[in-house]
Design a protein around this motif. Structure first.
Motif, PDB file in Angstrom:
ATOM      1  N   CYS A  58       0.770  -1.347  -0.034  1.00  0.00           N
ATOM      2  CA  CYS A  58       0.087  -0.039  -0.023  1.00  0.00           C
ATOM      3  C   CYS A  58       0.844   1.228   0.082  1.00  0.00           C
ATOM      4  N   CYS A  62       0.138   3.551   3.399  1.00  0.00           N
ATOM      5  CA  CYS A  62       0.461   3.252   4.825  1.00  0.00           C
ATOM      6  C   CYS A  62       1.789   2.206   4.795  1.00  0.00           C
ATOM      7  N   CYS A  91      -6.666  -1.868   0.826  1.00  0.00           N
ATOM      8  CA  CYS A  91      -5.836  -2.143   1.979  1.00  0.00           C
ATOM      9  C   CYS A  91      -6.358  -2.306   3.091  1.00  0.00           C
ATOM     10  N   CYS A  98      -5.540   0.467   5.810  1.00  0.00           N
ATOM     11  CA  CYS A  98      -6.049   1.975   5.893  1.00  0.00           C
ATOM     12  C   CYS A  98      -7.128   2.104   4.638  1.00  0.00           C
TER      13      CYS A  98
HETATM   14 ZN   LIG Z   1      -2.809   1.101   3.587  1.00  0.00          ZN
END
Ligand SMILES: [Zn+2]
Length: 207
Positions: free
Chosen positions: A90, A93, A105, A108
């Motif tokens: 991701c 994050c 993700c 997040c």
């Molecule tokens: Zn993420």
């Protein structure tokens, strides 16, 4: 200058070898005609042998991966000798996951182009293992040209060096000596039951 492709002349020579000639000629030269084979059966047989050799070479040089969406033959810079796994990171994050998916993700929630495909090293640490004694044989792939997975076999949970924890089949292990913390690396094994080479991934203790 006008060029035309002349027909191929086929003839049989000693040793059942067939000489083939083809090429270009310019307008005005003597046209070539299709040659008639002395022994059409021998020609067909030779064509069959050539085709068979071609297919054999192809199967030797280009094995099929059983699950190409999950792994690749190429290793990573940190584990160059071992097949890599197809994961993603991701960009928002930094969470790394396996297998790749486009839902988002799980940390997040970012999705789409925020999830970058990456290759995960085929190396990690064993967390737990178990020997399987009963299994629905043949249910692993659904393909008739792939060997069925026959019990007993050992499965293991491995925390990859690149982050994700996976569950996979282990090979070259002695369940009694297998302990959490063992270093494990990825291997391909032959699982095809027909003439074509089919490879699937396994993990084994690092030597
Ligand atoms: Zn993420």
């Amino acid at each position: 200058m006008i060029r035309s492709l002349v027909p191929t002349t086929v003839s049989r020579s000693a040793g059942a070898e067939v000489a083939c000639s083809s090429g270009l000629r310019t307008r005005g030269s003597t046209p070539l005609r299709f040659g008639r084979a002395d022994n059409l059966g021998a020609v067909q047989e030779l064509a069959s042998i050539i085709s068979e050799r071609h297919n054999k070479r192809k199967s030797n040089s280009m094995p099929e991966l059983l699950k190409p969406d999950l792994y690749a033959q190429e290793g990573t810079t940190s584990a160059p000798g071992y097949p890599s796994l197809k994961g993603a990171r991701c960009a928002h994050c930094g969470f790394v996951f396996f297998p790749r998916q486009a839902y988002g993700c799980e940390v997040c929630g970012q999705a789409g182009d925020r999830l970058h495909p990456i290759a995960l090293s085929g190396s990690g640490t064993l967390i737990a293992s178990a020997e399987v004694h009963m299994h629905s044989n043949g249910a692993t792939s659904g393909r008739t040209d792939v060997k069925a997975l026959v019990a007993p076999f050992t499965i293991g949970m491995i925390k990859l060096d690149d982050g994700p924890t996976i569950r996979t089949i282990l090979v070259e292990v002695n369940e009694r000596n297998l302990k959490p913390g063992h270093r494990m690396v990825s291997h391909f094994i032959e699982v095809g039951s027909g003439p074509r080479r089919v490879l699937d991934i396994r993990f084994a203790p690092a030597s």
